[in-house]
Design a protein around this motif. Sequence first.
Motif, PDB file in Angstrom:
ATOM      1  N   ARG A   1      79.001  60.373  13.838  1.00 33.05           N
ATOM      2  CA  ARG A   1      79.716  61.415  14.568  1.00 33.05           C
ATOM      3  C   ARG A   1      80.686  60.852  15.602  1.00 33.05           C
ATOM      4  O   ARG A   1      81.664  61.501  15.953  1.00 33.05           O
ATOM      5  CB  ARG A   1      78.696  62.322  15.282  1.00 33.05           C
ATOM      6  N   ALA A   2      80.375  59.682  16.116  1.00 32.29           N
ATOM      7  CA  ALA A   2      81.262  59.131  17.151  1.00 32.29           C
ATOM      8  C   ALA A   2      81.143  57.619  17.231  1.00 32.29           C
ATOM      9  O   ALA A   2      80.081  57.050  17.006  1.00 32.29           O
ATOM     10  CB  ALA A   2      80.931  59.740  18.512  1.00 32.29           C
TER      11      ALA A   2
ATOM     12  N   VAL B   1      77.397  56.611  17.206  1.00 30.71           N
ATOM     13  CA  VAL B   1      76.479  57.739  17.283  1.00 30.71           C
ATOM     14  C   VAL B   1      76.417  58.449  15.937  1.00 30.71           C
ATOM     15  O   VAL B   1      77.450  58.853  15.399  1.00 30.71           O
ATOM     16  CB  VAL B   1      76.924  58.743  18.364  1.00 30.71           C
ATOM     17  N   GLY B   2      75.228  58.560  15.415  1.00 32.61           N
ATOM     18  CA  GLY B   2      75.040  59.295  14.171  1.00 32.61           C
ATOM     19  C   GLY B   2      74.147  60.500  14.387  1.00 32.61           C
ATOM     20  O   GLY B   2      73.660  60.733  15.495  1.00 32.61           O
ATOM     21  N   THR B   3      73.950  61.264  13.329  1.00 30.08           N
ATOM     22  CA  THR B   3      73.110  62.454  13.450  1.00 30.08           C
ATOM     23  C   THR B   3      71.629  62.096  13.561  1.00 30.08           C
ATOM     24  O   THR B   3      70.814  62.936  13.919  1.00 30.08           O
ATOM     25  CB  THR B   3      73.314  63.379  12.235  1.00 30.08           C
TER      26      THR B   3
ATOM     27  N   ARG C   1      71.431  56.330  17.290  1.00 24.12           N
ATOM     28  CA  ARG C   1      72.653  55.608  17.649  1.00 24.12           C
ATOM     29  C   ARG C   1      72.391  54.108  17.757  1.00 24.12           C
ATOM     30  O   ARG C   1      71.264  53.665  17.942  1.00 24.12           O
ATOM     31  CB  ARG C   1      73.259  56.159  18.945  1.00 24.12           C
TER      32      ARG C   1
ATOM     33  N   ARG D   1      73.684  50.678  19.772  1.00 17.23           N
ATOM     34  CA  ARG D   1      74.415  50.218  20.956  1.00 17.23           C
ATOM     35  C   ARG D   1      74.562  48.704  20.932  1.00 17.23           C
ATOM     36  O   ARG D   1      73.574  47.976  20.937  1.00 17.23           O
ATOM     37  CB  ARG D   1      73.673  50.613  22.238  1.00 17.23           C
TER      38      ARG D   1
ATOM     39  N   ILE E   1      68.577  53.104  18.477  1.00 16.43           N
ATOM     40  CA  ILE E   1      67.854  54.133  19.213  1.00 16.43           C
ATOM     41  C   ILE E   1      67.726  55.341  18.299  1.00 16.43           C
ATOM     42  O   ILE E   1      68.732  55.928  17.898  1.00 16.43           O
ATOM     43  CB  ILE E   1      68.615  54.532  20.492  1.00 16.43           C
TER      44      ILE E   1
ATOM     45  N   ASP F   1      66.197  59.209  17.014  1.00 19.56           N
ATOM     46  CA  ASP F   1      66.344  60.540  17.604  1.00 19.56           C
ATOM     47  C   ASP F   1      65.268  60.869  18.624  1.00 19.56           C
ATOM     48  O   ASP F   1      65.424  61.805  19.408  1.00 19.56           O
ATOM     49  CB  ASP F   1      66.350  61.601  16.495  1.00 19.56           C
TER      50      ASP F   1
END
Lengths: 376, 376
Positions: free
Chosen positions: A184-185, A276-278, A281, A283, A297, A299
């Motif tokens: 997503r980002a 960032v995924g659904t 994420r 880092r 990381i 959900d």
Amino acid sequence: MSASDLEANLDLDATDINPDVDLKIKNIDLSVVLESRAPLRWGICATGLIAHDFVASLVGHEHQHEVVAVASRSLDRARKFADEFKIDTAYGSYEELAKDPKIDIVYVASINTQHRKHCLLFIEHKKHVLCEKPMALTVRDAQEILRSAKQHDVFFMEGMWTAFFPACEKIREIITSGQLGDVRALLANFGQNISHVERISKKDLGGGGLYDLGGYLVYWAIMVFGRAPVSSYTHGFLNTDGVDETYTTTMLYLGGAIATLTCSTKANYQNDVTIVGTKGRIRIPNNLWHPSSFEWINDEEESTFFEFTYPLSDQSYQFGKEWSAMFYEAEAARQAIARGMKEHPLMSWKSSQLMARLLEDARRDLRVKWNDEDLP
Amino acid sequence: MSASDLEANLDLDATDINPDVDLKIKNIDLSVVLESRAPLRWGICATGLIAHDFVASLVGHEHQHEVVAVASRSLDRARKFADEFKIDTAYGSYEELAKDPKIDIVYVASINTQHRKHCLLFIEHKKHVLCEKPMALTVRDAQEILRSAKQHDVFFMEGMWTAFFPACEKIREIITSGQLGDVRALLANFGQNISHVERISKKDLGGGGLYDLGGYLVYWAIMVFGRAPVSSYTHGFLNTDGVDETYTTTMLYLGGAIATLTCSTKANYQNDVTIVGTKGRIRIPNNLWHPSSFEWINDEEESTFFEFTYPLSDQSYQFGKEWSAMFYEAEAARQAIARGMKEHPLMSWKSSQLMARLLEDARRDLRVKWNDEDLP
């Protein structure tokens, strides 16, 4: 074959990289012993700090890589460099290097503004080329180099060393396996207080952050999304010489994903990346251009850390010991060449074209023009 | 006093906050016993989750704060809320609350689209008001509320609780002391996977990320820079109802500084902030809307960690135990009112106007229009 045929074959206007092909290929498997009977024989174009570290990274890998010759405009500098690394041949001109029949591939490490000229020279002499990023300062130059590589049937790769780090291989695995869900980002930040360096501050030298730090940011976007954005906008400041100093690029992708790339040559950022995924994420906490660790990381906000080492090396490095990792890109080039490939899937010609186009789009938004004919 | 006089006095078009005044004032000093002889007497407008947590945060502070009455459109709901917190009076209409002479200040916790109506109602009855952020969904509404507060000579504050956290006080101290050097960049990221929530997805309910998560991001920019940017651009996606889902705002400031604010209602970001100065940087690692820790990294890349606790509380909270920190903003309001102030310097009327304007600028770039008359 006419120029327009070449252009069609190169897909110069096609901007989609195929994630199924490009992202799923493991970058290098050092355990594989390839069939090539001899080491890849390198010529080195220019003797600056980065050329030093590249050659240092090859020392100790004689079975796979041999540095045969080094060239500089100054024979003295070339000799000094050759002496340091016990390289047999030193040339006082790049033409001599291009004509040396003992050389398979040239590493182009000259100043960015010279990349076009040097790449074309070596390609026309049927040498494979690994060119330091950015391969060119305009889309037109990038395409000219790639057309020439195609025409002369040589291997060409832009030296985006980041692509070949084990950390990035693991990250691509997490993305392509579906573990991250839909991306997503992407948030990537690269700032270093280097605006006082002439190469960075002067337009004549191809200055600005875009083609230095910015290329790494764009590479992360290409690696993560594997395609061109549907829309891009860059907003920022120029210095008094008319090159960028600080900017942010926002890119929108099909499916509602966004990339935000921040860059500055005026301050030391954290130099981190968040993908960032659904389903969670990733880092990369720092050193986005030579990542050695990252955090996954999920959900439930549970963390898993991954750590990687750089290649062991007893050499000294101008930019720091992590530059031993330049070996990864050299080895990737060797393996691709040994397989008869003309490009490496992790830094393909399409990737390089996309990189050149995204940097030029940003330059257009920021109104950075190299000269009066540029970006009409 | 005419409307135009009021407008001039409010500096409605002035966008500079004075950092010497606004940023250097310590937010609250809980050790100071003020001269006011009685606790601040609160009325509560609406009985949603956030009203619950606000009142919970006041329990145990009877010497300073007393919740006198609560109102809802439904008397049943108001009674239930009053019973839970042992509040004397429950009203089935907001007009009754407005007329209650025992109340000094009303906490407006209704849905965002009702803020304008409720703020004006209480202000016109000469009540002080603490209004949940965002105080309004347009610049025009924000200015109307502030004009009315000025005209009726009451205290008004937008409830940006983040402003009053000890972590933020320490961060402001590091910035204003010069320890950070000149601020060169702010990077703030706030994403939560909440796009399925009606309040977020529906335009009729004032939806989108901008006025929910985005307000916090803009507040960080106001806190760090203390002035309006010279230029701002927002790029992003809308949902099918026409409100924003994912976006990035880039703001350029005098002196070459940049703020990059990323927001999403579609994915869980790291929710971190980095403030980059010429002498180091500050990293708030997560929870930017209720920060409890941060890292100071100097130019030698040496880290110092700062940790803070939330106020102790034996109450249960709808949004989590950290919401006991809503007490900070309530106490800040009390101390300002006890000193006869009409606004709090850490969330001043100018700050609220600037916030409304920056959110509206972003909305304009994204083409989010509340109705046909909005943003012509």
